[in-house]
Motif scaffolding. Structure first.
Motif, PDB file in Angstrom:
ATOM      1  N   MET A   1       0.818  -1.198   0.000  1.00  0.00           N
ATOM      2  CA  MET A   1       0.000   0.000   0.000  1.00  0.00           C
ATOM      3  C   MET A   1       0.860   1.260   0.000  1.00  0.00           C
ATOM      4  O   MET A   1       0.478   2.265  -0.580  1.00  0.00           O
ATOM      5  N   ASN A   2       2.018   1.177   0.655  1.00  0.00           N
ATOM      6  CA  ASN A   2       2.901   2.326   0.738  1.00  0.00           C
ATOM      7  C   ASN A   2       3.432   2.726  -0.632  1.00  0.00           C
ATOM      8  O   ASN A   2       3.581   3.909  -0.919  1.00  0.00           O
ATOM      9  N   ILE A   3       3.696   1.751  -1.500  1.00  0.00           N
ATOM     10  CA  ILE A   3       4.216   2.058  -2.837  1.00  0.00           C
ATOM     11  C   ILE A   3       3.164   2.774  -3.680  1.00  0.00           C
ATOM     12  O   ILE A   3       3.500   3.651  -4.473  1.00  0.00           O
ATOM     13  N   ILE A   4       1.904   2.457  -3.492  1.00  0.00           N
ATOM     14  CA  ILE A   4       0.837   3.135  -4.231  1.00  0.00           C
ATOM     15  C   ILE A   4       0.742   4.594  -3.802  1.00  0.00           C
ATOM     16  O   ILE A   4       0.597   5.491  -4.638  1.00  0.00           O
ATOM     17  N   ILE A   5       0.876   4.840  -2.516  1.00  0.00           N
ATOM     18  CA  ILE A   5       0.840   6.221  -2.022  1.00  0.00           C
ATOM     19  C   ILE A   5       2.030   7.009  -2.550  1.00  0.00           C
ATOM     20  O   ILE A   5       1.898   8.165  -2.966  1.00  0.00           O
ATOM     21  N   ILE A   6       3.218   6.378  -2.578  1.00  0.00           N
ATOM     22  CA  ILE A   6       4.403   7.050  -3.111  1.00  0.00           C
ATOM     23  C   ILE A   6       4.223   7.354  -4.594  1.00  0.00           C
ATOM     24  O   ILE A   6       4.612   8.428  -5.067  1.00  0.00           O
ATOM     25  N   LEU A   7       3.625   6.453  -5.357  1.00  0.00           N
ATOM     26  CA  LEU A   7       3.375   6.696  -6.785  1.00  0.00           C
ATOM     27  C   LEU A   7       2.407   7.857  -6.988  1.00  0.00           C
ATOM     28  O   LEU A   7       2.636   8.717  -7.846  1.00  0.00           O
ATOM     29  N   VAL A   8       1.345   7.888  -6.213  1.00  0.00           N
ATOM     30  CA  VAL A   8       0.351   8.955  -6.359  1.00  0.00           C
ATOM     31  C   VAL A   8       0.944  10.303  -5.954  1.00  0.00           C
ATOM     32  O   VAL A   8       0.837  11.294  -6.681  1.00  0.00           O
ATOM     33  N   VAL A   9       1.580  10.349  -4.786  1.00  0.00           N
ATOM     34  CA  VAL A   9       2.175  11.602  -4.320  1.00  0.00           C
ATOM     35  C   VAL A   9       3.318  12.021  -5.238  1.00  0.00           C
ATOM     36  O   VAL A   9       3.466  13.208  -5.563  1.00  0.00           O
TER      37      VAL A   9
ATOM     38  N   GLN B   1       5.696  16.671 -21.210  1.00  0.00           N
ATOM     39  CA  GLN B   1       5.709  15.424 -20.462  1.00  0.00           C
ATOM     40  C   GLN B   1       4.304  14.866 -20.324  1.00  0.00           C
ATOM     41  O   GLN B   1       3.344  15.596 -20.262  1.00  0.00           O
ATOM     42  N   GLY B   2       4.237  13.564 -20.215  1.00  0.00           N
ATOM     43  CA  GLY B   2       2.973  12.917 -19.927  1.00  0.00           C
ATOM     44  C   GLY B   2       2.899  12.543 -18.458  1.00  0.00           C
ATOM     45  O   GLY B   2       3.781  12.874 -17.663  1.00  0.00           O
ATOM     46  N   ILE B   3       1.851  11.833 -18.101  1.00  0.00           N
ATOM     47  CA  ILE B   3       1.666  11.465 -16.695  1.00  0.00           C
ATOM     48  C   ILE B   3       2.744  10.496 -16.230  1.00  0.00           C
ATOM     49  O   ILE B   3       3.216  10.554 -15.104  1.00  0.00           O
ATOM     50  N   PHE B   4       3.190   9.608 -17.111  1.00  0.00           N
ATOM     51  CA  PHE B   4       4.215   8.640 -16.734  1.00  0.00           C
ATOM     52  C   PHE B   4       5.520   9.337 -16.383  1.00  0.00           C
ATOM     53  O   PHE B   4       6.146   9.028 -15.369  1.00  0.00           O
ATOM     54  N   LEU B   5       5.928  10.298 -17.188  1.00  0.00           N
ATOM     55  CA  LEU B   5       7.156  11.029 -16.915  1.00  0.00           C
ATOM     56  C   LEU B   5       7.017  11.918 -15.684  1.00  0.00           C
ATOM     57  O   LEU B   5       7.980  12.104 -14.938  1.00  0.00           O
ATOM     58  N   ASN B   6       5.822  12.441 -15.433  1.00  0.00           N
ATOM     59  CA  ASN B   6       5.591  13.210 -14.202  1.00  0.00           C
ATOM     60  C   ASN B   6       5.791  12.335 -12.967  1.00  0.00           C
ATOM     61  O   ASN B   6       6.366  12.774 -11.974  1.00  0.00           O
ATOM     62  N   ILE B   7       5.305  11.103 -13.014  1.00  0.00           N
ATOM     63  CA  ILE B   7       5.479  10.182 -11.891  1.00  0.00           C
ATOM     64  C   ILE B   7       6.954   9.858 -11.695  1.00  0.00           C
ATOM     65  O   ILE B   7       7.460   9.877 -10.567  1.00  0.00           O
ATOM     66  N   ILE B   8       7.658   9.602 -12.784  1.00  0.00           N
ATOM     67  CA  ILE B   8       9.088   9.298 -12.698  1.00  0.00           C
ATOM     68  C   ILE B   8       9.848  10.479 -12.102  1.00  0.00           C
ATOM     69  O   ILE B   8      10.690  10.311 -11.210  1.00  0.00           O
ATOM     70  N   VAL B   9       9.569  11.695 -12.590  1.00  0.00           N
ATOM     71  CA  VAL B   9      10.245  12.893 -12.076  1.00  0.00           C
ATOM     72  C   VAL B   9       9.935  13.090 -10.596  1.00  0.00           C
ATOM     73  O   VAL B   9      10.819  13.429  -9.805  1.00  0.00           O
ATOM     74  N   GLY B  10       8.699  12.869 -10.200  1.00  0.00           N
ATOM     75  CA  GLY B  10       8.324  13.024  -8.795  1.00  0.00           C
ATOM     76  C   GLY B  10       9.020  12.018  -7.894  1.00  0.00           C
ATOM     77  O   GLY B  10       9.516  12.371  -6.820  1.00  0.00           O
ATOM     78  N   ILE B  11       9.110  10.766  -8.315  1.00  0.00           N
ATOM     79  CA  ILE B  11       9.739   9.742  -7.493  1.00  0.00           C
ATOM     80  C   ILE B  11      11.252   9.930  -7.440  1.00  0.00           C
ATOM     81  O   ILE B  11      11.862   9.864  -6.365  1.00  0.00           O
TER      82      ILE B  11
END
Length: 89
Positions: free
Chosen positions: A1-9, A27-37
């Protein structure tokens, strides 16, 4: 569950950082997630020890860790823009 929260945040923080750095249209949503993480990991090693607290990747979701992760994503986008265009933007 923690990994899902990290992906969303991470996705939200990456999206906000791309808006601040004006790269949202490229950028698309996938690259936004990568940049955020990746920005959160970068902040966990560099910014979080300077301001105190725990990194967001450890599951700590307080205001300091969120701000540090956001700053990490902005720094990551600045570095990418520096290599891509020769300027931060």
């Amino acid at each position: 569950m923690n990994i899902i929260i990290i992906l969303v945040v991470g996705g939200i923080l990456g999206w906000l950082a791309s808006i601040v750095m004006r790269t949202d249209g490229q950028q698309g949503i996938f690259l936004n997630i990568i940049v955020g993480i990746v920005g959160a990991f970068l902040a966990g090693f560099i910014i979080t020890p300077l301001i105190g607290g725990a990194p967001i990747t450890s599951g700590n979701f307080d205001i300091r860790s969120l701000i540090a992760s956001f700053l990490g994503a902005v720094v990551l986008l600045a570095i990418v823009n520096m290599f891509r265009r020769g300027r931060v933007r």
